[in-house]
Write a protein that holds these residues in place. Sequence first.
Motif, PDB file in Angstrom:
ATOM      1  N   CYS A 110       0.834  -1.202   0.000  1.00 26.49           N
ATOM      2  CA  CYS A 110       0.000   0.000   0.000  1.00 26.49           C
ATOM      3  C   CYS A 110       0.874   1.259   0.000  1.00 26.49           C
ATOM      4  CB  CYS A 110      -0.920   0.016   1.217  1.00 26.49           C
ATOM      5  SG  CYS A 110      -2.046   1.428   1.262  1.00 26.49           S
ATOM      6  N   ASP A 111       0.465   2.268  -0.750  1.00 23.22           N
ATOM      7  CA  ASP A 111       1.201   3.539  -0.801  1.00 23.22           C
ATOM      8  C   ASP A 111       0.953   4.397   0.445  1.00 23.22           C
ATOM      9  OD1 ASP A 111       2.302   2.978  -3.271  1.00 23.22           O
ATOM     10  OD2 ASP A 111       0.645   3.914  -4.373  1.00 23.22           O
ATOM     11  N   ARG A 112       0.039   3.970   1.286  1.00 28.00           N
ATOM     12  CA  ARG A 112      -0.284   4.661   2.535  1.00 28.00           C
ATOM     13  C   ARG A 112      -0.680   6.128   2.328  1.00 28.00           C
ATOM     14  NH1 ARG A 112       4.890   2.170   5.890  1.00 28.00           N
ATOM     15  NH2 ARG A 112       4.143   0.007   5.951  1.00 28.00           N
ATOM     16  N   PRO A 113      -1.680   6.356   1.490  1.00 29.66           N
ATOM     17  CA  PRO A 113      -2.135   7.736   1.297  1.00 29.66           C
ATOM     18  C   PRO A 113      -2.697   8.346   2.571  1.00 29.66           C
ATOM     19  CG  PRO A 113      -3.699   6.184   0.337  1.00 29.66           C
ATOM     20  CD  PRO A 113      -2.484   5.399   0.695  1.00 29.66           C
ATOM     21  N   CYS A 114      -3.139   7.496   3.496  1.00 27.68           N
ATOM     22  CA  CYS A 114      -3.681   7.999   4.765  1.00 27.68           C
ATOM     23  C   CYS A 114      -2.622   8.773   5.541  1.00 27.68           C
ATOM     24  CB  CYS A 114      -4.220   6.849   5.606  1.00 27.68           C
ATOM     25  SG  CYS A 114      -3.001   5.558   5.978  1.00 27.68           S
ATOM     26  N   ALA A 115      -1.387   8.282   5.514  1.00 30.39           N
ATOM     27  CA  ALA A 115      -0.314   8.933   6.263  1.00 30.39           C
ATOM     28  C   ALA A 115       0.075  10.262   5.634  1.00 30.39           C
ATOM     29  CB  ALA A 115       0.904   8.021   6.352  1.00 30.39           C
TER      30      ALA A 115
END
Length: 434
Positions: free
Chosen positions: A134-139
């Motif tokens: 996951c590219d971790r867009p949330c972070a």
Amino acid sequence: MNIETSPGTAAGSGIARSLSVSPCRSLQLGRWVKLICGASYQDMPAVRRLVMLYALAGVDCIDVAADGAVVAAARRGLDDAVWIAGHLSDRKAPRWNNHSLRSHAPWLMVSLNDSEDPHFRKAYFDVGHCPSDCDRPCASICPTAAIQFQAVNCGGVVENLCYGCGRCIAVCPIKTIEARPHLASPTAFPTTQLSQIDAVEIHTQTGHQSQFEQLWRQLQPWMPYLKLVSISCPDHDQVVPYLRDLCTLMAPLGVPLIWQTDGRPMSGDLGKGTTHAAIRLAQKILAAGLPGYVQPAGGTNGYTVSKLTELGLINNSLSASHLSNCQSSELPSSLALRLDPEDLGSIHDRIAGIAYGSYARSQVMPLLDAIDHELQPWLGNASLNQFPNGQWVSPRSQAAAFDAADAPWRRLDESALGQGLALSQGLVNQLKSA
């Protein structure tokens, strides 16, 4: 960083004017400015520094979470502001006055909710469900770096840093992030700290009369301590009748009342257009002639004052000299609203002030660590201001051990403190100087 400030702003400009008017007088004059730290934001070191900066910038009120530790941190920030103002007042220009800040200190407000509300929630997810690729867009989208990953399947939401904006929920590719609501109730707040707060804001929604009435009953022991009550409510086709019902329920009310028109919550840092919803709701409440003062929030930003001015919603008949000469440290009787339900005439046909939340915080947040580092020798750590033996270190006694020539208030043109003051003053002075 995209910075929108009023023309000619520099660290210290306008500070004497902004600190010379009491909060209640600012409300009367339509120059009330409130900083919203966040109803769910519990990062105590950040709150302390935000409060310090915006108190020095001249805000009239600071809204924080109804949490005893957060309130204590905010009070520490106010003390820091008074102490720094005392040192800044030694400079020949600009003029600073810690006496003005002591006598006209910003009112400290806590926020409560009568039911589920987007301001009172925290993001949550199980990191074990996150794909390893996951590219971790949330972070990357989180404005407070509340979502942190230490390694694969290790991390999550740092609860104290999350204020519930919900942006991570929208971008999660597998929709695993949820919002966990909580209730900030008067009964959960330490009674020993009631003397530390000056105002309360109740977040409610149309149709929640019974929930509001229950909270209002719980709030009665607070009333002797309060100088102001604010009601925050989003738009609805029946919002005006609902607010009229609340007027009847609260009557008689012997302190000022603010209607906070909550347009697009927690969005002011996203772009100029976010301010429109708050302004439209403010116009609606003003047109309804409800008793009380109207203050936009929710999406307010550096564009709000110019848009309000364009619409004729700011009292521009006040000159800067008139504003600076208005001295009032006591609450005038004319500010106390008795809320007679048979006389629902509007106090003003213009807004009384503006509340800034995510936009105000975003302007100075990148500087807080540097400011904290600069002030560490004089004001101590935001959470541990003690010697190893546990004895508290007062800022004045601690400062004597350091060379004042290196103090950040003596080099505002190059210090992070000076940058933070310039940014916070630039925002506050947009309305103060309008």
